[in-house]
Design a protein around this motif. Sequence first.
Motif, short mmCIF file in Angstrom:
data_model
loop_
_atom_site.label_atom_id
_atom_site.label_comp_id
_atom_site.label_asym_id
_atom_site.label_seq_id
_atom_site.Cartn_x
_atom_site.Cartn_y
_atom_site.Cartn_z
N VAL A 37 0.84 -1.20 0.00
CA VAL A 37 0.00 0.00 0.00
C VAL A 37 0.87 1.25 0.00
O VAL A 37 0.61 2.21 -0.73
CB VAL A 37 -0.97 0.00 1.21
CG1 VAL A 37 -1.62 1.35 1.40
CG2 VAL A 37 -2.02 -1.10 1.05
N GLU A 38 1.93 1.24 0.81
CA GLU A 38 2.83 2.39 0.86
C GLU A 38 3.51 2.61 -0.48
O GLU A 38 3.65 3.75 -0.95
CB GLU A 38 3.87 2.20 1.96
CG GLU A 38 3.28 2.31 3.36
CD GLU A 38 4.25 1.89 4.45
OE1 GLU A 38 5.41 1.50 4.15
OE2 GLU A 38 3.85 1.92 5.62
N MET A 39 3.94 1.52 -1.13
CA MET A 39 4.58 1.64 -2.44
C MET A 39 3.58 2.15 -3.47
O MET A 39 3.91 3.00 -4.29
CB MET A 39 5.14 0.29 -2.87
CG MET A 39 6.38 -0.12 -2.09
SD MET A 39 6.97 -1.75 -2.52
CE MET A 39 7.58 -1.47 -4.17
N ASP A 40 2.35 1.67 -3.42
CA ASP A 40 1.32 2.11 -4.35
C ASP A 40 1.04 3.60 -4.17
O ASP A 40 0.92 4.34 -5.14
CB ASP A 40 0.04 1.30 -4.15
CG ASP A 40 -1.03 1.62 -5.17
OD1 ASP A 40 -0.75 1.49 -6.38
OD2 ASP A 40 -2.14 2.03 -4.76
N THR A 41 0.98 4.03 -2.93
CA THR A 41 0.75 5.44 -2.62
C THR A 41 1.90 6.29 -3.16
O THR A 41 1.68 7.35 -3.77
CB THR A 41 0.59 5.65 -1.11
OG1 THR A 41 -0.52 4.88 -0.65
CG2 THR A 41 0.38 7.11 -0.76
N ALA A 42 3.12 5.83 -2.94
CA ALA A 42 4.29 6.57 -3.43
C ALA A 42 4.29 6.66 -4.95
O ALA A 42 4.57 7.72 -5.52
CB ALA A 42 5.57 5.91 -2.93
N ILE A 43 3.94 5.57 -5.60
CA ILE A 43 3.88 5.56 -7.07
C ILE A 43 2.82 6.54 -7.56
O ILE A 43 3.06 7.30 -8.51
CB ILE A 43 3.60 4.13 -7.59
CG1 ILE A 43 4.84 3.26 -7.39
CG2 ILE A 43 3.18 4.15 -9.06
CD1 ILE A 43 4.61 1.78 -7.61
N LYS A 44 1.66 6.55 -6.92
CA LYS A 44 0.59 7.46 -7.32
C LYS A 44 1.01 8.91 -7.12
O LYS A 44 0.70 9.77 -7.95
CB LYS A 44 -0.69 7.16 -6.56
CG LYS A 44 -1.37 5.90 -7.06
CD LYS A 44 -2.63 5.59 -6.32
CE LYS A 44 -3.23 4.29 -6.86
NZ LYS A 44 -4.36 3.84 -6.10
N GLU A 45 1.73 9.20 -6.04
CA GLU A 45 2.21 10.56 -5.80
C GLU A 45 3.19 10.99 -6.89
O GLU A 45 3.12 12.11 -7.40
CB GLU A 45 2.88 10.66 -4.43
CG GLU A 45 1.90 10.60 -3.27
CD GLU A 45 2.59 10.54 -1.92
OE1 GLU A 45 3.84 10.58 -1.85
OE2 GLU A 45 1.87 10.45 -0.91
N ILE A 46 4.08 10.09 -7.27
CA ILE A 46 5.05 10.38 -8.33
C ILE A 46 4.32 10.59 -9.66
O ILE A 46 4.64 11.52 -10.41
CB ILE A 46 6.09 9.25 -8.44
CG1 ILE A 46 6.99 9.27 -7.20
CG2 ILE A 46 6.91 9.37 -9.72
CD1 ILE A 46 7.86 8.05 -7.05
N GLN A 47 3.35 9.74 -9.95
CA GLN A 47 2.58 9.88 -11.19
C GLN A 47 1.85 11.22 -11.22
O GLN A 47 1.86 11.91 -12.24
CB GLN A 47 1.57 8.74 -11.33
CG GLN A 47 2.20 7.41 -11.68
CD GLN A 47 1.19 6.27 -11.64
OE1 GLN A 47 0.19 6.33 -10.92
NE2 GLN A 47 1.47 5.22 -12.39
N ASN A 48 1.22 11.58 -10.12
CA ASN A 48 0.49 12.85 -10.06
C ASN A 48 1.43 14.03 -10.24
O ASN A 48 1.10 15.00 -10.93
CB ASN A 48 -0.28 12.97 -8.74
CG ASN A 48 -1.48 12.06 -8.69
OD1 ASN A 48 -2.00 11.65 -9.72
ND2 ASN A 48 -1.92 11.72 -7.50
N ARG A 49 2.60 13.96 -9.62
CA ARG A 49 3.58 15.03 -9.76
C ARG A 49 4.04 15.12 -11.22
O ARG A 49 4.15 16.22 -11.78
CB ARG A 49 4.78 14.78 -8.84
CG ARG A 49 5.64 15.98 -8.65
CD ARG A 49 6.74 15.80 -7.61
NE ARG A 49 6.41 14.91 -6.53
CZ ARG A 49 7.17 13.88 -6.15
NH1 ARG A 49 8.30 13.61 -6.76
NH2 ARG A 49 6.81 13.11 -5.13
#
Length: 94
Positions: free
Chosen positions: A48-60
Amino acid sequence: MSTILEQLSDIVVTGEETTARTFIIEHINEFPVDMKNELIFAFLQEAVEMDTAIKEIQNRAIGEGVEALKEVRKVKSKILDKKRIFEILGKINK
């Protein structure tokens, strides 16, 4: 200590995280139920933490891409405006 825990302990001592993860995944059903549940929870939490980090990077990246696209459109508009001016000047000078 049971054999499975001893084996895991021996792997952990080496510091090889990938080997330890692989061992846990391959032998998850051999661990005591409480430990098995904790290990599964830890893997899920990490996912979940990795998925959240990936989504944050994608959004950025999307945000930066949108800003870059806006800048490209501004430059394109300026180029087209200058092109029109040169075309008009070319017609005037004929």
